[in-house]
Design a protein around this motif. Structure first.
Motif, mmCIF file in Angstrom:
data_model
loop_
_atom_site.group_PDB
_atom_site.id
_atom_site.type_symbol
_atom_site.label_atom_id
_atom_site.label_comp_id
_atom_site.label_asym_id
_atom_site.label_seq_id
_atom_site.Cartn_x
_atom_site.Cartn_y
_atom_site.Cartn_z
ATOM 1 N N LYS A 30 44.826 7.570 -28.325
ATOM 2 C CA LYS A 30 45.178 7.628 -27.032
ATOM 3 C C LYS A 30 44.221 8.891 -26.292
ATOM 4 O O LYS A 30 43.953 9.089 -25.179
ATOM 5 C CB LYS A 30 46.183 8.481 -26.798
ATOM 6 C CG LYS A 30 47.315 7.590 -26.992
ATOM 7 C CD LYS A 30 48.545 7.125 -25.811
ATOM 8 C CE LYS A 30 49.087 6.134 -25.616
ATOM 9 N NZ LYS A 30 50.555 5.787 -24.804
ATOM 10 N N THR A 32 40.688 9.754 -26.035
ATOM 11 C CA THR A 32 39.377 9.533 -25.780
ATOM 12 C C THR A 32 38.291 10.152 -26.142
ATOM 13 O O THR A 32 38.026 11.671 -26.397
ATOM 14 C CB THR A 32 38.962 8.945 -24.668
ATOM 15 O OG1 THR A 32 39.492 9.533 -23.450
ATOM 16 C CG2 THR A 32 40.402 7.728 -23.956
ATOM 17 N N ALA A 33 36.920 9.452 -26.539
ATOM 18 C CA ALA A 33 36.271 10.330 -26.810
ATOM 19 C C ALA A 33 35.533 11.200 -25.065
ATOM 20 O O ALA A 33 35.669 11.415 -24.488
ATOM 21 C CB ALA A 33 34.099 9.696 -26.234
ATOM 22 N N ALA A 129 40.184 8.518 -7.512
ATOM 23 C CA ALA A 129 39.907 9.086 -8.750
ATOM 24 C C ALA A 129 38.811 8.774 -9.108
ATOM 25 O O ALA A 129 38.215 8.533 -9.781
ATOM 26 C CB ALA A 129 41.024 8.089 -9.629
ATOM 27 N N GLY A 132 37.381 11.577 -10.712
ATOM 28 C CA GLY A 132 38.198 11.461 -12.626
ATOM 29 C C GLY A 132 37.561 10.774 -12.927
ATOM 30 O O GLY A 132 37.504 10.758 -14.533
ATOM 31 N N ILE A 133 36.821 9.299 -12.779
ATOM 32 C CA ILE A 133 35.283 9.104 -13.644
ATOM 33 C C ILE A 133 34.488 9.677 -14.612
ATOM 34 O O ILE A 133 34.566 9.391 -15.258
ATOM 35 C CB ILE A 133 36.060 7.401 -12.600
ATOM 36 C CG1 ILE A 133 37.299 6.569 -12.558
ATOM 37 C CG2 ILE A 133 34.814 6.285 -13.519
ATOM 38 C CD1 ILE A 133 36.683 5.595 -11.272
ATOM 39 N N GLU A 134 34.313 10.764 -13.498
ATOM 40 C CA GLU A 134 32.297 10.468 -13.343
ATOM 41 C C GLU A 134 33.409 11.673 -14.678
ATOM 42 O O GLU A 134 32.096 12.383 -15.500
ATOM 43 C CB GLU A 134 32.389 11.979 -11.973
ATOM 44 C CG GLU A 134 31.935 11.089 -10.898
ATOM 45 C CD GLU A 134 30.840 10.327 -11.689
ATOM 46 O OE1 GLU A 134 30.316 10.883 -12.714
ATOM 47 O OE2 GLU A 134 30.305 8.715 -11.369
ATOM 48 N N GLY A 136 35.106 11.184 -17.295
ATOM 49 C CA GLY A 136 35.941 10.702 -17.637
ATOM 50 C C GLY A 136 37.701 10.630 -18.082
ATOM 51 O O GLY A 136 38.066 10.456 -19.281
ATOM 52 N N LEU A 137 38.041 10.646 -17.150
ATOM 53 C CA LEU A 137 39.878 10.834 -16.976
ATOM 54 C C LEU A 137 40.060 9.335 -17.401
ATOM 55 O O LEU A 137 39.920 8.295 -17.140
ATOM 56 C CB LEU A 137 39.693 11.485 -15.545
ATOM 57 C CG LEU A 137 40.670 12.523 -15.438
ATOM 58 C CD1 LEU A 137 40.653 14.051 -16.205
ATOM 59 C CD2 LEU A 137 41.461 12.176 -14.037
ATOM 60 N N ALA A 138 41.593 10.282 -18.385
ATOM 61 C CA ALA A 138 42.033 9.157 -18.753
ATOM 62 C C ALA A 138 43.826 8.596 -17.866
ATOM 63 O O ALA A 138 44.262 7.657 -18.171
ATOM 64 C CB ALA A 138 42.164 8.782 -20.385
#
Lengths: 178, 155
Positions: A30, A32-33, A129, A132-134, A136-138
């Motif tokens: 779970k 992520t990079a 969100a 959050g994507i910027e 790299g939020l999972a």
């Protein structure tokens, strides 16, 4: 009798596979990079959680101060679990605390912080969100630590807890804050 | 029983609707189809092995919105994949790309075939070498053999 390498090859391959699988067992699928590592935080601008206050922007994370960026939400149960550790971090001198309220409404987030205590100096509202994507939020919570020279040094996915604080967060802060 | 057929058709058709549903789809059907194709190649990070096209997770919906926005802005598929990889790493791609950390994975079938062929050829060569070491009987052995089984029985 001399043992030919050809005969011990299967044993060596077997041991190599076992070692590989054992290492694999210790990895968390779970997690992520982390392409942000040692990079500047992404460019963004968010409205403040409390209406009327100035927007939260990337510049607020790069003021020459060591900064914690915590993504949270009032609907997120693990965020409540980690909240005492955020309050603990807020006590540290020379550490700037930034909160980003993720996929949340202003009213519930403000009520949550009033009830649980507000560890943050500045709070942005990432309602859709996109920031959050910027990053790299999972999911929430996620916590980032930014050095005084403006580089992202650590990311914790999931709630802060005692072992993470002792082994990762506090040693890094000690190193970053003179 | 007139009601049975429509109900059956509805039940059978349920899986057709098994994908993330968005309110804001792109107005242009060609652009929407392009965006959907890209979504099928992007992994939903919180569901591990579903594409964002398949998933109903909030996170997948957020990523779908980004894909639609980028398609509308004129980005092509590789540009969108690059955008996602820059934020989430290679894992967001449903098909792992060939690079320094995955070439072993991609080449393994070929490596195993070559290794297998090597093993087979070693065994074949060894078998042939053993066949050639059979030497004819000496005169003494021929004589001994005759006394044991008799000349008539020899083939």
């Amino acid at each position: 009798m001399k043992i030919k390498p050809f005969y011990i090859a299967p044993a060596i391959i077997f041991v190599a596979v076992i070692v590989g699988l054992y290492i694999g067992l210790g990895l968390n699928p779970k997690e992520t990079a982390f392409p942000l590592y040692d990079q500047s935080p992404p460019e963004f601008s968010l409205p403040a959680l409390v209406e009327g206050q100035p927007d939260l922007t990337t510049a607020d994370l790069m003021t020459g101060q060591v900064t914690v960026v915590n993504f949270f939400a009032s609907w997120c149960a693990p965020c409540r679990v980690e909240h005492p550790y955020l309050l603990q971090l807020a006590e540290i001198d020379g550490l700037k605390m930034i909160g980003i309220d993720y996929r949340d409404t202003r009213e519930t987030a403000i009520a949550y912080l009033q009830q649980a205590g507000n560890p943050f100096d500045l709070i942005g509202n990432d309602a859709n969100a996109r920031v959050g994507i910027e990053w790299g939020l999972a999911g929430v919570p996620e916590t980032f630590i930014i050095s005084a020279d403006g580089k992202v040094k650590l990311r914790i996915q999931g709630p802060l807890n005692e072992p993470i604080m002792k082994r990762q967060v506090l040693p890094l802060l000690e190193e970053l804050i003179p | 029983m007139k009601w049975l057929l429509p109900v059956l058709i509805l039940v059978i058709a349920l899986p057709v609707m098994a994908s993330g549903v968005d309110e804001n789809v792109l107005a242009d059907p060609a652009k929407e189809a392009e965006a959907r194709a890209i979504m099928e190649d992007l992994r939903c990070l919180v569901c591990q092995n579903q594409s964002i096209d398949d998933s109903n997770a909030d996170m997948a919906a957020d990523l779908r919105a980004v894909v639609r926005e980028r398609v509308l802005a004129g980005d092509n598929a590789p540009q969108i994949y690059d955008y996602m990889v820059a934020r989430y790493g290679d894992w967001i791609l449903m098909r792992p790309p060939v690079n320094e950390s995955t070439w072993v994975l991609w080449l393994m079938p070929a490596i195993l075939i070559v290794l297998g062929l090597l093993v087979i050829s070693v065994f074949l060569r060894r078998g042939r070498a053993q066949a050639q070491t059979v030497t004819p009987l000496s005169a003494q052995e021929e004589a001994d053999l005759e006394t044991v089984i008799g000349k008539d029985h020899r083939g």
